[in-house]
Design a protein around this motif. Sequence first.
Motif, PDB file in Angstrom:
ATOM      1  N   ILE A 160      37.814 -13.125 -44.025  1.00 35.99           N
ATOM      2  CA  ILE A 160      39.619 -13.703 -44.082  1.00 35.99           C
ATOM      3  C   ILE A 160      38.975 -14.784 -44.566  1.00 35.99           C
ATOM      4  CG2 ILE A 160      41.766 -13.911 -43.130  1.00 35.99           C
ATOM      5  CD1 ILE A 160      40.824 -11.710 -40.705  1.00 35.99           C
ATOM      6  N   ILE A 161      38.824 -15.905 -44.255  1.00 36.79           N
ATOM      7  CA  ILE A 161      38.723 -16.986 -45.383  1.00 36.79           C
ATOM      8  C   ILE A 161      38.164 -16.824 -46.464  1.00 36.79           C
ATOM      9  CG2 ILE A 161      37.927 -19.275 -45.235  1.00 36.79           C
ATOM     10  CD1 ILE A 161      37.943 -19.747 -42.065  1.00 36.79           C
ATOM     11  N   GLU A 162      37.290 -16.259 -46.920  1.00 38.11           N
ATOM     12  CA  GLU A 162      36.714 -16.053 -48.034  1.00 38.11           C
ATOM     13  C   GLU A 162      37.921 -15.911 -48.492  1.00 38.11           C
ATOM     14  OE1 GLU A 162      32.947 -13.753 -47.867  1.00 38.11           O
ATOM     15  OE2 GLU A 162      32.665 -15.157 -49.002  1.00 38.11           O
ATOM     16  N   ARG A 163      38.544 -14.770 -48.171  1.00 43.73           N
ATOM     17  CA  ARG A 163      39.589 -13.621 -49.523  1.00 43.73           C
ATOM     18  C   ARG A 163      41.102 -14.463 -49.954  1.00 43.73           C
ATOM     19  NH1 ARG A 163      42.757  -8.230 -47.042  1.00 43.73           N
ATOM     20  NH2 ARG A 163      43.418 -10.591 -45.450  1.00 43.73           N
ATOM     21  N   ARG A 164      40.662 -15.361 -49.011  1.00 38.02           N
ATOM     22  CA  ARG A 164      42.196 -16.882 -48.947  1.00 38.02           C
ATOM     23  C   ARG A 164      41.912 -17.152 -49.774  1.00 38.02           C
ATOM     24  NH1 ARG A 164      44.061 -18.270 -43.060  1.00 38.02           N
ATOM     25  NH2 ARG A 164      44.584 -16.399 -41.944  1.00 38.02           N
ATOM     26  N   VAL A 165      40.210 -17.613 -49.790  1.00 34.53           N
ATOM     27  CA  VAL A 165      39.802 -19.004 -51.031  1.00 34.53           C
ATOM     28  C   VAL A 165      40.019 -18.152 -52.976  1.00 34.53           C
ATOM     29  CG1 VAL A 165      38.143 -20.594 -52.000  1.00 34.53           C
ATOM     30  CG2 VAL A 165      38.261 -19.953 -48.915  1.00 34.53           C
ATOM     31  N   ASN A 166      39.330 -17.255 -52.570  1.00 33.12           N
ATOM     32  CA  ASN A 166      39.379 -16.294 -53.785  1.00 33.12           C
ATOM     33  C   ASN A 166      41.041 -15.704 -53.999  1.00 33.12           C
ATOM     34  OD1 ASN A 166      36.305 -16.338 -53.185  1.00 33.12           O
ATOM     35  ND2 ASN A 166      36.625 -14.421 -52.607  1.00 33.12           N
ATOM     36  N   GLY A 167      41.527 -15.978 -53.217  1.00 31.84           N
ATOM     37  CA  GLY A 167      42.686 -16.028 -53.880  1.00 31.84           C
ATOM     38  C   GLY A 167      43.705 -16.816 -54.519  1.00 31.84           C
ATOM     39  N   LEU A 168      42.688 -18.496 -54.396  1.00 31.65           N
ATOM     40  CA  LEU A 168      43.220 -19.038 -54.728  1.00 31.65           C
ATOM     41  C   LEU A 168      42.902 -19.144 -56.444  1.00 31.65           C
ATOM     42  CD1 LEU A 168      42.650 -21.762 -52.043  1.00 31.65           C
ATOM     43  CD2 LEU A 168      44.147 -21.056 -53.382  1.00 31.65           C
ATOM     44  N   GLY A 169      42.091 -18.451 -56.901  1.00 31.94           N
ATOM     45  CA  GLY A 169      41.251 -18.209 -58.085  1.00 31.94           C
ATOM     46  C   GLY A 169      40.041 -19.172 -58.501  1.00 31.94           C
ATOM     47  N   VAL A 170      39.422 -19.457 -56.668  1.00 28.67           N
ATOM     48  CA  VAL A 170      38.324 -20.440 -57.066  1.00 28.67           C
ATOM     49  C   VAL A 170      36.701 -19.474 -57.267  1.00 28.67           C
ATOM     50  CG1 VAL A 170      36.717 -21.798 -55.176  1.00 28.67           C
ATOM     51  CG2 VAL A 170      38.851 -21.637 -55.242  1.00 28.67           C
TER      52      VAL A 170
END
Length: 602
Positions: free
Chosen positions: A80-90
């Motif tokens: 879940i955290i990985e998906r959130r971070v990827n949502g920032l365009g990281v």
Amino acid sequence: MAAPKKGRRPSGGQGRPGRVLVLILIAMVALTGGMFWSGHTTPRLGIDLAGGTTITLKAEAEPGKESAVNETNMNTAVGIIERRVNGLGVQEAEVQTQGRENIIVNIPKGTDQEQARQQVGTTAQLYFRPVLAVALSEPEAPKPSGSGSPSPSTSGSPSPSASGSPSASSPDEGAKKDESAAPSAGATTQGRAVTDALAKAPSPSASAGAPSPSASAPQLPAPAVSPSADPTADAALQARFAELKCTDERQRVEAGKGVKPEQPIVACGQTPQGLWEKYILGPAEVDGKDVDDAQGVLDPTRGQWIVQLEFSGAGSKKFADTTTKLASQGDPNNRFAIVLDGEVVSAPSVDQPITGGQAEISGSFNQKSAQDLGNILSYGALPLTFHEQSVDTVTPALGSEQLRAGLIAGAIGLALVIIYLLVYYRGLSLVAIASLGVSAVLTYTIMALLGPAIGFALNLPAVCGAIVAIGITADSFIVYFERIRDEIREGRTLRPAVERAWPRARRTILVSDFVSFLAAAVLFVVTVGKVQGFAFTLGLTTALDVVVVFFFTKPLMTLLARGKFFGGQHPWSGLDPKRLGAQPPLRRTRRPVSVTTEPKEA
């Protein structure tokens, strides 16, 4: 003196040292070739060397529910955290568990630190919301068939209807249904089904003030929850729906940000065929904390994977009311969406009210997809919260300075070791320097290959571990050289001294390296954060030290002992008997053989 047994070969590569050296040379060439073939010719740098932010989170559970902090739930939280971070365009962000209750988030340079902390530090929000409208977003390349992505339905039927809208019921009622349902629709069929659903949707009442439907912003059907009395709110919602592009990861994350549970939202979800659907969803009617348990299991009667849900007392009533309301509306207005952090993870339909506090989601699941959805539903219900233990931010300039300082320190340490070897061992130091070079090549190539393979990143403590390893590797050579010199002091020539010294030196080297490797392994297991980089590098170089000594240093000494310079024990070889204070050469003397004869009888 006992004769040597037939068939026994000398140990340590004495018999065929050239073949052993060729083998390790082939290994070096293979690793170097693999490094260039993969395109990763340099080790991957950690945040403290390349620049970025490292966030350490600690999971905590409510009193009495400490068992919720387990491996399964922690891995779900990582996803879940990985998906959130990827949502920032990281790009190339790292999220991983360390220890039993810690999660480390490494975010490369160029990311807003405050935004990253807000994304990774909050508990997952899971809601069940009624579907008010749905349409296909911009298409993506379809996933290959058999990918295992679920096409779910909350019922006992094995697959959704051909219209692409799954059905729902309680497990007992679903088991009685005909199991010859049509397979799930393909991408084209599903697209037509969604369009038909919007076309059949009844128009909201005039008092709702909703604008007339259009192809880009479909009209809200009569929802399970009454539409807003504010025409402006409905118009704004449909405008956001029309503008939403689900293929844009940032838009998917931003769509539901800041929306309260009691407000409608727009959200995205992906179909089993790899297409994106966008939704208008009503206010949340069931909270993730109303779910007591959820797990993906194999239904033995139907031979398919399903997800079983069990609701709490209050959640059972909420879910029964929601499914009763949805089932009465009929297809296509009977769907509800399971929304995790603003993204739809599943959107099954409801055929009849589901009471009793238990339900199941069935469809074209495989084991992984069913268990993944079960974990997501469980995580939304768990009393897990994450607290920041530390936040470290390193600028790219500081990272490059630290890398330069680490490399300079390593170069100084290596230079001092080489100077000592040259002064003390003279020609013999060339063997040690060559062995250090082989160890360096193996260490560098393996580190470069481990970056893409397991995500290994070279951080500052790892550089320190490599520097310490220089001394450990040199120590192994010194142990062997001193054993050889001891044999020469006892009066032996070089060739027998090399072979007689090896068994004793081998035992000492193995014991020393085992202790170092054991310390590194314990340090890697019990520590959290960057110290693991030091432990990993120390353990890797210690293991390589054994390989280099056994398969390079010893065979090379065997070959050199047969040559003129080292075999003749030249004064500059470092093995001069006079300088070492050798005793006179050992000579074997035969013991006199006494023969006794018995007198002959007369």
